[in-house]
Design an enzyme around this catalytic site. Structure first.
Site, PDB file in Angstrom:
ATOM      1  N   LYS A  58       0.815  -1.226   0.000  1.00  0.00           N
ATOM      2  CA  LYS A  58       0.000   0.000   0.000  1.00  0.00           C
ATOM      3  C   LYS A  58       0.842   1.267   0.000  1.00  0.00           C
ATOM      4  CE  LYS A  58      -0.663   0.145   4.990  1.00  0.00           C
ATOM      5  NZ  LYS A  58      -1.366  -0.547   6.088  1.00  0.00           N
ATOM      6  N   ARG A  65      -8.407  -0.252  16.565  1.00  0.00           N
ATOM      7  CA  ARG A  65      -8.690   0.094  15.181  1.00  0.00           C
ATOM      8  C   ARG A  65      -9.694  -0.962  14.722  1.00  0.00           C
ATOM      9  NH1 ARG A  65      -4.130   0.807  10.510  1.00  0.00           N
ATOM     10  NH2 ARG A  65      -4.735  -1.353  10.135  1.00  0.00           N
TER      11      ARG A  65
HETATM   12  C1  PLP Z   1      -0.581  -1.312   6.641  1.00  0.00           C
HETATM   13  C2  PLP Z   1      -0.983  -2.617   7.211  1.00  0.00           C
HETATM   14  C3  PLP Z   1      -0.037  -3.642   7.359  1.00  0.00           C
HETATM   15  C4  PLP Z   1       1.425  -3.462   7.019  1.00  0.00           C
HETATM   16  O1  PLP Z   1       2.013  -2.620   7.950  1.00  0.00           O
HETATM   17  P1  PLP Z   1       3.600  -2.293   7.865  1.00  0.00           P
HETATM   18  O2  PLP Z   1       3.846  -1.513   9.101  1.00  0.00           O
HETATM   19  O3  PLP Z   1       3.801  -1.524   6.624  1.00  0.00           O
HETATM   20  O4  PLP Z   1       4.302  -3.596   7.863  1.00  0.00           O
HETATM   21  C5  PLP Z   1      -0.466  -4.859   7.854  1.00  0.00           C
HETATM   22  N1  PLP Z   1      -1.762  -5.067   8.186  1.00  0.00           N
HETATM   23  C6  PLP Z   1      -2.700  -4.112   8.071  1.00  0.00           C
HETATM   24  C7  PLP Z   1      -4.095  -4.419   8.451  1.00  0.00           C
HETATM   25  C8  PLP Z   1      -2.339  -2.857   7.582  1.00  0.00           C
HETATM   26  O5  PLP Z   1      -3.278  -1.907   7.459  1.00  0.00           O
END
Ligand code: PLP
Length: 360
Positions: free
Chosen positions: A36, A131
């Site tokens: 993302k 969250r």
């Molecule tokens: C963004 C996200 C991740 C990845 O997080 P990083 O800190 O980039 O490794 C994993 N799980 C969810 C639900 C996320 O929103």
């Protein structure tokens, strides 16, 4: 070459993914590469794939569509609960999605029915970070609901910590998740193949030698791209911390007074931090600002100090080093700076790999 730009070394990203995949494999944990922060960049997704991630995850369906269109191989997981307005796209493009709402599950199942397919579902459990996720008390009801959706396949449980309230994904939380999985399997007579323990913030736990229990997946983005542990900001042993750097171009370089003069008010982005000292020093302006990057998340080269930033300018002092107009300076980025730079249309993306050089 044009600036500002992100120099993206795909071989280093692949190497970072490989190092984490190998280290976690011995603990029985597979990696889903999270794209993302890179808007689903096909080059970065392919580099993660080369590094051995077993699937790709993104929170936005348009990013997953972008990877699919570029013939990147999945499986693809939508790691944010689907918007009801997008369920048809989710079912058409993502292999699985993370869920916590029964109405969304109903709509996913209906969309899957229309498209004559099945859609895999991981239910997210709230373990205290506040969250996403269903409360533990309400988990059984949501599982029952999911099992009643004809076109959905419940593949597992997941949780996400650290992102909202800073709650640590430690051994206690991971044990709680493992125990939930075992209890739910017994109560419902089902088998859950996916136990998704969290994100890059889980690495401290996962690499500590603690028993992984039932946790068999982590979703990693930041740690692969930046080579750092997001909690301490420390470099992870053996990973590249310069796989992605920001390059800015100097547009003014002059000796200027350290102290501003005139009647003082706030700057464009609030009250500037006070300038310390007196006399004259070398000041350079780079053509990069808040619109391109989070300036607070930049680490300058040694001997360069960031003095401030506005929408389109970054003000630095270069110490003793001379700094010509037209020179380029290279900065390391934290996650916030990376996210904004990746998202900004005015920051060029320059992909490099031993396989060739590519701009996009
Ligand atoms: C963004 C996200 C991740 C990845 O997080 P990083 O800190 O980039 O490794 C994993 N799980 C969810 C639900 C996320 O929103």
């Amino acid at each position: 070459m044009t600036a500002p730009r992100l120099d993206i070394d795909l071989d280093k990203i692949a190497a970072n993914a490989r190092a984490l995949v190998d280290r976690l494999a011995v603990r029985g944990i597979g990696v889903t590469g999270v794209t993302k922060a890179a808007l689903g960049s096909p080059g970065i997704a392919a580099a993660m794939r080369r590094g051995g991630v077993r699937g790709l995850g993104d929170s936005r369906i348009e990013n997953i569509e972008r990877m699919r269109d570029a013939s990147i191989t999945g499986p693809f997981t939508l790691i944010r609960s689907p918007m009801p307005s997008q369920v048809a796209r989710v079912v058409a493009t993502a292999t699985s999605s993370f869920n916590s709402e029964s109405t969304v599950l109903d709509q996913l199942s209906a969309a899957a029915d229309t498209q004559r397919r099945h859609h895999e579902v991981v239910l997210m459990v709230e373990l205290g970070d506040l969250r996403e996720g269903v409360l533990v008390d309400e988990l059984d009801a949501l599982i029952r609901h999911t099992l009643g959706c004809r076109n959905l396949v419940l593949t597992g449980l997941g949780t996400n910590l650290a992102c909202q309230s800073g709650i640590a994904p430690d051994a206690d939380k991971m044990t709680e998740l493992s125990e939930l999985v075992t209890a739910v399997e017994a109560r419902f007579g089902i088998e859950l193949s996916v136990v998704s323990g969290g994100n890059s913030a889980n690495l401290t736990w996962a690499l500590s030698g603690a028993d992984a229990g039932r946790v068999n997946e982590l979703r990693l983005g930041e740690s692969i791209l930046l080579g750092r542990d997001p909690i301490q900001g420390d470099a992870i042993d053996g990973l590249h911390t310069d796989a992605i750097t920001l390059v800015g171009e100097v547009i003014e370089a002059k000796d200027k007074p350290v102290q501003p003069w005139g009647t003082r008010g706030p700057g464009a982005f609030g009250v500037p931090s006070p300038r310390i000292g007196a006399g004259i020093r070398r000041q350079a302006l780079l053509a990069v600002g808040h619109q391109d990057v989070d300036p607070d998340g930049l680490t300058p080269p040694t001997s360069v100090t960031i003095l401030g930033a506005s929408s389109d300018h970054l003000v630095v002092t270069t110490g003793a080093a001379s700094c010509r107009v037209g020179a380029e300076l290279t900065f390391q980025l934290n996650y916030s700076a990376l996210l904004r730079a990746m998202t900004s249309p005015s920051v060029a993306k320059q992909y490099a790999s031993a396989r060739g050089l590519q701009a996009a």
